[in-house]
Structure formats: C-alpha cells, structure tokens
Motif scaffolding. Sequence first.
Motif, PDB file in Angstrom:
ATOM      1  N   GLY A 174       5.700  70.556 104.344  1.00 16.40           N
ATOM      2  CA  GLY A 174       6.160  71.802 103.728  1.00 16.40           C
ATOM      3  C   GLY A 174       7.614  72.081 104.036  1.00 16.40           C
ATOM      4  N   ASN A 179       0.899  76.694  97.345  1.00 17.29           N
ATOM      5  CA  ASN A 179       2.290  77.084  97.592  1.00 17.29           C
ATOM      6  C   ASN A 179       3.194  75.852  97.684  1.00 17.29           C
ATOM      7  N   MET A 180       2.727  74.797  98.361  1.00 19.10           N
ATOM      8  CA  MET A 180       3.551  73.596  98.528  1.00 19.10           C
ATOM      9  C   MET A 180       3.846  72.906  97.198  1.00 19.10           C
ATOM     10  N   GLN A 206       8.031  77.586  95.842  1.00 16.34           N
ATOM     11  CA  GLN A 206       7.493  77.486  97.201  1.00 16.34           C
ATOM     12  C   GLN A 206       8.150  78.522  98.109  1.00 16.34           C
ATOM     13  N   THR A 248       1.644  78.651 105.586  1.00 14.86           N
ATOM     14  CA  THR A 248       2.633  77.725 105.055  1.00 14.86           C
ATOM     15  C   THR A 248       3.914  77.860 105.872  1.00 14.86           C
TER      16      THR A 248
END
Length: 468
Positions: free
Chosen positions: A164, A305-306, A311, A325
């Motif tokens: 991430g 999200n990634m 992001q 995250t």
Amino acid sequence: MNWLNAPEYWLGRLILERGIAAVYLLAFVAAARQFRALIGEHGLLPVPRFVARRSFKQSPSIFHVHYSDRFFAAVAWSGAALSAAMAGGLSGVVPLGLTVLLWSLLWVLYLSIVNVGQAWYSFGWESLLLEVGFLAIFLGNDHVAPPVLAMWLARLLLFRLEFGAGLIKLRGDSCWRDLTCLYYHHETQPMPGPLSWFFHHLPKPLHRIEAAGNHFAQLIVPFGLLAPQPVAGVAGAIIVVTQLWLVLSGNFAWLNWLTILLGCSVIELPTPRRPQLVEAPRWFAALVIAFAVLTLLLSYWPVRNMISRRQRMNMSFNPFHLVNTYGAFGSVGRIRREVVIEGTDEASITDQTVWKEYEFKGKPGPVRRLPRQWAPYHLRLDWLMWFAAISPQYAQSWFRPFMLRLLRNDPATLRLLHGNPFPDGPPHYVRAQLYRYRFTSPAELRREHAWWHRTLEASYLRPISLPD
C-alpha cells in the motif's frame, strides 16, 4: 488441530511478541508524559469536551465511562507496567488463557487512548500498533506452538503495509516516478534525525538508487512474502534492511520498528535447539480461526482502497482500528517551512523589542542545533508543528490555545518544549513567525557551524497578549 501448528516459527513469534510489548511500552509512556498539555482536562483538545460530542459507538473508549487526569495517568502507567512485564517474558510463565487476557487488556487500554486522542493520535502508526497488538492476542505464549494462521496474518499485514505504501507513492507525486523525491525528502521530512543532513548531501545518483530501491522493496518484494520458504524469508530480510535505512535517515516514531518486527516474524531463523511446544488447545484454535475469518472479511475495504485510483493513506475503516490501510509520503515537499514561536517580557512592542525563541525538543529550531534521534519515541506536538507550517488550517483547533498556554507559563505545556526562555515570569507577548529552512552546504557548515540556514518569509500569528 495439528495443521494449525507452526513450531518452526517459534523464534519469529518470540521476537514479534516481545517487540510488540516494547512498542506498547513506549506508546504508553509517551501518552503518560504528554497527555496533560495535549488532551487533559485543561489541555489543548480536552478529552471531556471530545467525549461529550462523540458517542461510544463512534469512538470506543473507557473514557466515555469516566475521565479525569488522574484516571488517564493510571491507565497509561498501568499499560506501561503491563507492557514492560510482557516484554520481559510474562507470557512465558502464565497460562495461555491469561496470556490472551493480558494482550486483550493492553489493546483495550491503548484503543481507549487513541480513540480520544484526536489530532494528536491521527497517525498511521497508532492504527498499526493497534492492529499488530490485536494480532498478538492470537499468537499464543512460549509453551504453545505458533498458530500458522496467525503467523500468515502477520505476513499478510506486512504485505498490505508495504505494498500500500508503494502504491501511494507510485500514484502520487511525479518525483517518485522520475526517481527524484529523495533530492528533497531528507530535508523536508517532518522531523529529521542526526544523520538526515548527511543523507541529504549524498550524490544525486545515489538518491535515484534510493528511490528505485524503495519501489523494489515496496512493490516487488512483498509478493515474495506469499511464496514458500526460503523466498519468504529473503523477502522479509530485504524489508528489514530497508526499514533500518529509514530508521537511520529520520524520525518516524515506531512505524519502522513495527515493520521490522513483522519482517523478522517471516524469517526462518536458524536456532541450535527448538523448545518443546505443545499443541494449541481447541478453544484457542477456535479463537484463531475466528480471528482469521474476521480479518479476511474486514480485508475487503483496504483491498478496495489499494486498487482504487483514489487510494487514501493511513485510514481505518472501523472504530477498532482493525485491518487498516497504510501509506506515507504520497507527495513530497520541495521546500521546508517552520513555525518559530517567540515571546517578549517587554510591556510594549517597538522596533527594538527583543524576542526570545521557544525551542522544541525535536523539530528544527536554532540553526546550529543538530537534529536529535527521538524515534521510536513520539513527540506529538513537534510532529503537528510540521503540519502547521504547511498550512494554518491543520492547526486551527489547537494553535491559538497553545500560544495562550505560553502566555501563562503553563507547566504542562512547557514540559513539551526544550526549555523556557522566561523562567522568572510569563512573557507579555508571544508571536509566531514563518521561516523557510534548508540544510546548509558542507562549505556553510564548516564556515558557520550551522546545520540549517533559515530565511524569514512571513508573520504566522501577530503578537498577542492575554487580554487578546
């Protein structure tokens, strides 16, 4: 339940557990030493005012039940004492059930602090400590074989953490793509360390190698964590080495150290003799399996999200800070600015007024002072002063109250600073000036004996006194 046991990871589990406890210890001590001025009853962002506006469901914390500065101090110091005991090996001499309860208690105590900490606890390493601390509940103790599911969840957490962070850089500032971000980062990072000046003055080709190495370590190496041994162990070792490089180059609280601990847990370390470990009891195996299922379900949000083009960095998707995250420095500043706070004890301000500077413990101030190494300890006020210099909006809720505390020579507030230029009585006026800072060149360092060069850019806050 024999399939659940992974005795070959007993040393990695030991390092991970003891390390998590040591980081907990630092976090609780930092909370105990800094809370009165920051979130205490008379702090800059008081907890009682915060819990009056937020429900327990929004921010689970024992301080919704009761808050006083004395109670907070008891919570923080109790957490520190328990952390020290766990780091010293308490889990090796108590039954497995009690080990689970003790790790759970540490997690509840620190969650309670983070969820009322507001801006002072808005950093990714707080969520990471809570996520790793929750994982520790399911690692077992020194007598039980490490559960393979828990060890794999630690590996997946490390993958999510590193990958991430790599994605946010690749999608963010163009300087990460053209490998020039390290031309600026060592100088403009939130709180440089004692070696940051030297890192900044490395030749530019080495800075480009640094940036490329970062991409390799965060975008390629994490996939090795998913491979069988010894590939996974090599990937973990590479991550450990790159994190140690970051430890040397700046102050990032305990973020790097938690990453190092997770990396060590993946490595199959050679040992002359493996201790006798028993199979986990069924109730504990059921807990570990339930935890694995919960983690996989909660992974939907960070994975989404990634893979998203939008992001977000360092975000929790639930109030318990589980399966978050992560990511940092999606953009890198090219210019460093610092807010310098000054005071005077003169009754009226003239062109000849002598202003005395307030020094902070960690953030840059006097140009001849070499930056200090503070990490893994965390100086919360110093870090937020970096954001305040970027934009006054980041400090809107706490900066003016901070200045008013200085006008009263508030003891708790002054303990957060390097010293008090007005020990005999409070100043009549304080002000804040915005300076542009840059590292001196080697020639300037030899000539001026200064690590920084600074230029006044603007007034940040006009002189104020208590009647204001």
